[in-house]
Design an enzyme around this catalytic site. Structure first.
Site, PDB file in Angstrom:
ATOM      1  CG  HIS A  58      -2.310   0.621   0.848  1.00 45.74           C
ATOM      2  ND1 HIS A  58      -3.439   0.434   1.611  1.00 45.74           N
ATOM      3  CD2 HIS A  58      -2.690   1.441  -0.171  1.00 45.74           C
ATOM      4  CE1 HIS A  58      -4.451   1.110   1.074  1.00 45.74           C
ATOM      5  NE2 HIS A  58      -4.021   1.725   0.005  1.00 45.74           N
ATOM      6  CG  ASP A  64      -6.034  -0.285   4.748  1.00 39.85           C
ATOM      7  OD1 ASP A  64      -5.820  -1.303   5.440  1.00 39.85           O
ATOM      8  OD2 ASP A  64      -5.121   0.355   4.194  1.00 39.85           O
ATOM      9  CG  HIS A 113      -3.826  -1.751   8.875  1.00 44.48           C
ATOM     10  ND1 HIS A 113      -4.067  -2.766   7.961  1.00 44.48           N
ATOM     11  CD2 HIS A 113      -3.356  -2.345   9.999  1.00 44.48           C
ATOM     12  CE1 HIS A 113      -3.746  -3.930   8.514  1.00 44.48           C
ATOM     13  NE2 HIS A 113      -3.332  -3.708   9.744  1.00 44.48           N
ATOM     14  CG  ASP A 170      -2.259   2.168   5.627  1.00 48.45           C
ATOM     15  OD1 ASP A 170      -1.909   1.442   6.577  1.00 48.45           O
ATOM     16  OD2 ASP A 170      -2.641   1.717   4.530  1.00 48.45           O
ATOM     17  CG  HIS A 211       2.783  -1.711   4.465  1.00 47.79           C
ATOM     18  ND1 HIS A 211       2.290  -2.985   4.272  1.00 47.79           N
ATOM     19  CD2 HIS A 211       3.225  -1.684   5.750  1.00 47.79           C
ATOM     20  CE1 HIS A 211       2.423  -3.692   5.389  1.00 47.79           C
ATOM     21  NE2 HIS A 211       2.981  -2.925   6.286  1.00 47.79           N
ATOM     22  CG  ASP A 228      -4.776  -3.033   2.416  1.00 53.49           C
ATOM     23  OD1 ASP A 228      -4.880  -4.276   2.401  1.00 53.49           O
ATOM     24  OD2 ASP A 228      -3.849  -2.443   2.991  1.00 53.49           O
ATOM     25  CG  ASP A 254      -5.338  -5.057   5.275  1.00 52.44           C
ATOM     26  OD1 ASP A 254      -6.206  -4.164   5.211  1.00 52.44           O
ATOM     27  OD2 ASP A 254      -4.161  -4.817   5.609  1.00 52.44           O
ATOM     28  CD  GLU A 276      -0.068  -4.137   1.839  1.00 58.31           C
ATOM     29  OE1 GLU A 276       0.405  -5.276   2.025  1.00 58.31           O
ATOM     30  OE2 GLU A 276       0.573  -3.081   2.061  1.00 58.31           O
TER      31      GLU A 276
END
Length: 305
Positions: free
Chosen positions: A100, A127, A129, A131, A144, A230, A232, A275
């Protein structure tokens, strides 16, 4: 959906910003899952630009809070140039990551394009996260975990200076959806920045429909909608093929609704798919799921609506 739209696939096969090896194989896994063919079947014209070139992952410890800073910068400059060219030619760039950190290059290109066209930018950051880490806040130094911060001007000059304008964006262009893992120091940074975050508690409380209505509320005909997806973002029970799984993500149906509501706006103009890590996957199922969801982003639905 306008059938004459052209999408360009841009592979960026690197895990340079990640904490696990394997995201470098993501672009090929998406091609094996027939991303191009499936979008073509939706009436889109698809151009596969192949893979960008960049430095190999030296797999070194962090220096001054950043891992592989110079290599990450080279990759992102390549991404920026490639995405910018496709936008200038009137095509929809789809970045096949890679990790990412590459969003720094793609979103800085989109932001430059929006300034040229006098259009409003909206980034949906799907996502687990936020980030939004910095060298001071990150436990790992993995870049990332920092792309949103860098795009908002909070990071090293090698990354905040990519593109024609520094900072490239501001926190108000982002809507973060599905967040459920934020480092302690990062929580304060997100709050201070005033980032609009629709975390999993919010989705649990009001549902995905209401969440997406809020996230897309002021998207209009002058909005360039960029999706940074992303993998995830998804619950690991349906998407094991990522290096940083976090339990409790959106289900298959929630993710489908998210993508279909984005498609309903008709404003999707650029996309990152990042990712995806085939080394952690089972028979490419996560790549196939990602392709399925991207089809929905481009208008696939159960019925003609």
């Amino acid at each position: 959906m306008n059938t004459t739209r052209t999408v360009s696939l841009i592979g960026a096969p690197t895990d340079i910003g990640a904490g696990h090896r394997g995201a470098s194989m993501g672009p090929e896994a998406l091609r094996v899952a027939r991303l191009g063919e499936r979008l073509g079947a939706r009436g889109l014209q698809v151009i596969d630009r192949g893979n960008l070139q960049g430095p190999l992952n030296p797999w070194l410890p962090p220096e001054n809070g950043y891992r592989h800073l110079s290599e990450v910068a080279v990759w992102n400059m390549a991404v920026h140039t490639a995405v910018r060219q496709e936008l200038q030619a009137g095509r929809v760039p789809i970045l096949l990551g890679g990790d990412h950190s590459l969003a720094i290059g793609s979103i800085s290109a989109v932001a430059d394009h929006c300034r040229d066209q006098n259009r409003k930018l909206r980034v949906l950051w799907l996502d687990a996260h936020a980030d939004f880490n910095t060298a001071e806040a990150t436990p790992s130094g993995n870049i990332h975990g920092m792309p949103v911060a860098c795009l908002c001007g909070n990071g090293p000059a090698e990354l905040t200076g990519i593109g024609n304008h520094a900072p490239s964006t501001s926190p108000h262009v982002f809507r973060q959806v599905g967040i459920r893992s934020v480092d302690e120091g990062e929580k304060r940074l997100v709050r201070e920045a005033g980032m609009e975050v629709y975390d999993m508690r919010h989705i649990d409380e009001v549902g995905m429909k209401r969440t997406m209505e809020e996230a897309l509320a002021d998207v209009d005909e002058n909005t360039h909608l960029h999706i940074s997806f992303d993998v995830d973002f998804l619950d690991p029970s349906i998407a094991p093929g990522v290096g940083t799984t976090v339990r409790g993500g959106p289900t298959y149906r929630e993710a489908q609704l998210c993508m279909e509501m984005i498609a309903d706006t008709g404003r999707l103009a650029s996309l990152d798919i990042v990712e995806l890590n085939p080394a952690y996957d089972k028979r490419n199922q996560t790549a196939k799921l990602a392709v399925d969801l991207v089809e929905s982003l481009f208008g696939k639905s159960t019925l003609i609506r």
